[in-house]
Structure formats: C-alpha cells, structure tokens
Design a protein around this motif. Sequence first.
Motif, PDB file in Angstrom:
ATOM      1  N   ALA A  79       0.827  -1.204   0.000  1.00  0.00           N
ATOM      2  CA  ALA A  79       0.000   0.000   0.000  1.00  0.00           C
ATOM      3  C   ALA A  79       0.864   1.258   0.000  1.00  0.00           C
ATOM      4  O   ALA A  79       0.597   2.217  -0.735  1.00  0.00           O
ATOM      5  CB  ALA A  79      -0.940  -0.009   1.206  1.00  0.00           C
ATOM      6  N   SER A 136       2.540   1.918  -3.318  1.00  0.00           N
ATOM      7  CA  SER A 136       1.630   2.426  -4.352  1.00  0.00           C
ATOM      8  C   SER A 136       1.112   3.832  -4.034  1.00  0.00           C
ATOM      9  O   SER A 136       0.277   4.368  -4.772  1.00  0.00           O
ATOM     10  CB  SER A 136       0.454   1.465  -4.532  1.00  0.00           C
ATOM     11  N   GLY A 137       1.576   4.416  -2.925  1.00  0.00           N
ATOM     12  CA  GLY A 137       1.159   5.766  -2.577  1.00  0.00           C
ATOM     13  C   GLY A 137      -0.220   5.845  -1.955  1.00  0.00           C
ATOM     14  O   GLY A 137      -0.940   6.822  -2.154  1.00  0.00           O
ATOM     15  N   ASP A 138      -0.590   4.826  -1.165  1.00  0.00           N
ATOM     16  CA  ASP A 138      -1.911   4.788  -0.538  1.00  0.00           C
ATOM     17  C   ASP A 138      -1.771   4.657   0.976  1.00  0.00           C
ATOM     18  O   ASP A 138      -2.014   3.591   1.557  1.00  0.00           O
ATOM     19  CB  ASP A 138      -2.716   3.609  -1.090  1.00  0.00           C
ATOM     20  N   ARG A 198      -3.618   5.763   3.282  1.00  0.00           N
ATOM     21  CA  ARG A 198      -4.876   5.518   3.987  1.00  0.00           C
ATOM     22  C   ARG A 198      -5.195   4.019   4.027  1.00  0.00           C
ATOM     23  O   ARG A 198      -5.716   3.522   5.029  1.00  0.00           O
ATOM     24  CB  ARG A 198      -6.017   6.303   3.348  1.00  0.00           C
ATOM     25  N   GLN A 199      -4.893   3.295   2.960  1.00  0.00           N
ATOM     26  CA  GLN A 199      -5.069   1.845   2.998  1.00  0.00           C
ATOM     27  C   GLN A 199      -4.119   1.230   4.019  1.00  0.00           C
ATOM     28  O   GLN A 199      -4.498   0.312   4.766  1.00  0.00           O
ATOM     29  CB  GLN A 199      -4.828   1.219   1.625  1.00  0.00           C
ATOM     30  N   ASP A 246      -5.573   1.707   7.407  1.00  0.00           N
ATOM     31  CA  ASP A 246      -6.665   0.790   7.708  1.00  0.00           C
ATOM     32  C   ASP A 246      -6.152  -0.553   8.224  1.00  0.00           C
ATOM     33  O   ASP A 246      -6.833  -1.233   8.990  1.00  0.00           O
ATOM     34  CB  ASP A 246      -7.539   0.572   6.465  1.00  0.00           C
ATOM     35  N   TRP A 269      -1.697   5.868  11.546  1.00  0.00           N
ATOM     36  CA  TRP A 269      -0.956   6.336  10.379  1.00  0.00           C
ATOM     37  C   TRP A 269       0.442   5.728  10.382  1.00  0.00           C
ATOM     38  O   TRP A 269       1.077   5.606  11.435  1.00  0.00           O
ATOM     39  CB  TRP A 269      -0.849   7.862  10.380  1.00  0.00           C
ATOM     40  N   LYS A 325       6.214   5.268  -1.625  1.00  0.00           N
ATOM     41  CA  LYS A 325       6.271   5.929  -2.920  1.00  0.00           C
ATOM     42  C   LYS A 325       6.863   7.319  -2.764  1.00  0.00           C
ATOM     43  O   LYS A 325       6.457   8.100  -1.894  1.00  0.00           O
ATOM     44  CB  LYS A 325       4.864   6.028  -3.522  1.00  0.00           C
ATOM     45  N   TYR A 337       3.715  14.559   0.572  1.00  0.00           N
ATOM     46  CA  TYR A 337       2.622  14.053   1.404  1.00  0.00           C
ATOM     47  C   TYR A 337       2.124  15.129   2.368  1.00  0.00           C
ATOM     48  O   TYR A 337       2.906  15.957   2.858  1.00  0.00           O
ATOM     49  CB  TYR A 337       3.102  12.883   2.268  1.00  0.00           C
ATOM     50  N   GLU A 384      -1.665  11.598   3.294  1.00  0.00           N
ATOM     51  CA  GLU A 384      -2.153  11.527   1.912  1.00  0.00           C
ATOM     52  C   GLU A 384      -1.034  11.894   0.939  1.00  0.00           C
ATOM     53  O   GLU A 384      -0.293  12.859   1.151  1.00  0.00           O
ATOM     54  CB  GLU A 384      -3.351  12.452   1.698  1.00  0.00           C
ATOM     55  N   PHE A 385      -0.945  11.095  -0.122  1.00  0.00           N
ATOM     56  CA  PHE A 385       0.020  11.345  -1.185  1.00  0.00           C
ATOM     57  C   PHE A 385      -0.531  12.451  -2.082  1.00  0.00           C
ATOM     58  O   PHE A 385      -1.649  12.359  -2.595  1.00  0.00           O
ATOM     59  CB  PHE A 385       0.229  10.058  -1.990  1.00  0.00           C
TER      60      PHE A 385
END
Length: 308
Positions: free
Chosen positions: A167, A170-172, A174-175, A178, A183, A216, A220, A276-277
């Motif tokens: 995750a 891939s620049g996510d 927030r995933q 989760d 964070w 990634k 941010y 967040e990216f």
Amino acid sequence: MRIVRDHQFVRPENRGASVAIGNFDGVHLGHAHCIDLARGHEAPLGVLTFEPHPREFFNPDAPPFRLMNAEARANRLEKMGVEILYELPFNRTLSALDAEDFIREVVVEGLGLKHLVVGADFCFGKGRKGTTDMLRAFGARYGFDVTVVDLLNSGGVAVSSTAIRDALRSGDPRQARDMLGHWHRIEGPVIHGEKRGRTLGYPTANMSLDGLHVPKLGVYAVLVELRSGPYAGQYHGVASLGVRPMFNGQEPNLETFIFDFSGDIYGMDMSVGLVEFLRGEEKFDSLEALITQMDRDSQMAREILAAL
C-alpha cells in the motif's frame, strides 16, 4: 515497559508473562489483536520478538523492508500497554535451535512463559519447521497455554506487513492506515540537511530513512509529533519523501515543513505520519516554479489535514 534482551539471565519479576509472539514490524491490527488476547491470564502482558528481524539476519544485503525500527516498535508497544518486551538477539545461536529446543530453552527454562498467542501462519525453530500444531503439543508437554489467531482482513486483503508495504509503495497511506490501525510513521532524530529549504521560504526538518522500507516517492500531507524538548506537541505539515531531483540528490530522505512553526529542533525525536500522497517527485524549470508548487502543496495539505 521493561525490555529484556537475554533469555538466560532473567529477573524473577520478568518471568511468567502472557505474550504475543512475532516480528511486530509495523505493529498492525493483527498484532494488536494478538496482544489483546494475551491480556489477563493472571500474568504480566508481554511481547516476544527479535532484533534484528530474522529476515535481515539471513539476507543482510536485501533492500530495506522494515516499517519501523526497534525504538519505534518499543514506543508503539508501550502505548498499547505492554509491560514486558522480550527483544531477543536473533543470532547464529538462536537461529540454530530446532523447534523443541527453542521452546524448552527460551520459552520454558529461560522466560517461564505462561501463555503464548501466535498468528495462524506462525513458524519457529531452525528452518521454520515448527508449526502451530507442534506449538500446541509442546504447550501440553511443558505446561503453557497456546492461542492461535486467524489472520485478520481489511477490505478483502489479509492484514500483513507485506500488504502494508504494498500500500505504501503504491502511494496509498490511507489503505496502510486501515491495516495498521494508525498512520504509518517515520520516526527518529531530526538531522542536519543542506539547509536549502530556508532560502526558499520552506525550512524543513530532515530525517533519515536508513534501514526502512521507502514508500512511494513524492509529497505528502503529514501529521507531526515532536516528542521531547520545549516544542513537544502535535503539528500539521507537508513533507517531501525522495531524492530531491532539483538538486541532484542520490539517497532518499524525508524533509518536513511544519506549518506555523519556528524553532531549533536538531537532534530532537520526531514522528511523521503519512496521511495523503499529493504528487510525485518532479524536476522544475526554475526555483520560482518549485516555490509556486510548494505553495500549492502546502495549501492542499492544510485542507486535507483540517478535515481529519
């Protein structure tokens, strides 16, 4: 929280814990669930882990993969209420113990553990030949309880350090959040950089990524915590994670601009949470174009963080 780094010379008060066992890289929701199941049992709450990570021991030249270093892991576990952290040196001697020898010498004779909580994919002993079924059998033989926990899922994905790395790659973030339950944070001391940011109107706090998995590359929105000193507290900011293509950088690092802040924080412990990216790394035609984009990045980050 007490930290024990030797299973052979253990004080009486540090024996007999109920522990969750694993590498605890990232300390994600699966780890938290195991720790919750280890609570109680008329025993101190503990975690049994290893340093260095076994993967680092067996393949020291592999690219960095850790989500957090040992100090950050200890900080996270202490916040979760862990009373005893058994952080055993993973070395040639420990890696050579077969499954039963590991249980007898480390778990029973060394630490005197009462209850072990492990994930369903847990393996142990030389060649990772020990299974959860073997662990249950050893528990019955040597007198400790065993709880085996099914892997958790988040959004249809099995929660694991590997999935969290994917995750972040891939620049996510927030995933990743989760699955982590918090964070993803890069933690460590603020180090001296080239101080170029202050000439651009964006003085940054620099941090090394040495030994850590690199998310990634790009810019941010971040949450910042200064953990000690006169500026200790929580802040918002925007950070560039990368090699600074405008200035021919080579090694990735993290440069964080803390909003509405001024102060000397060199050497202080800082924690930067990726929220967040915003965009990938770019090389601009001029410093003016770079500053204009940094203004946009800062405004976007302020809006995102204000909505949390």
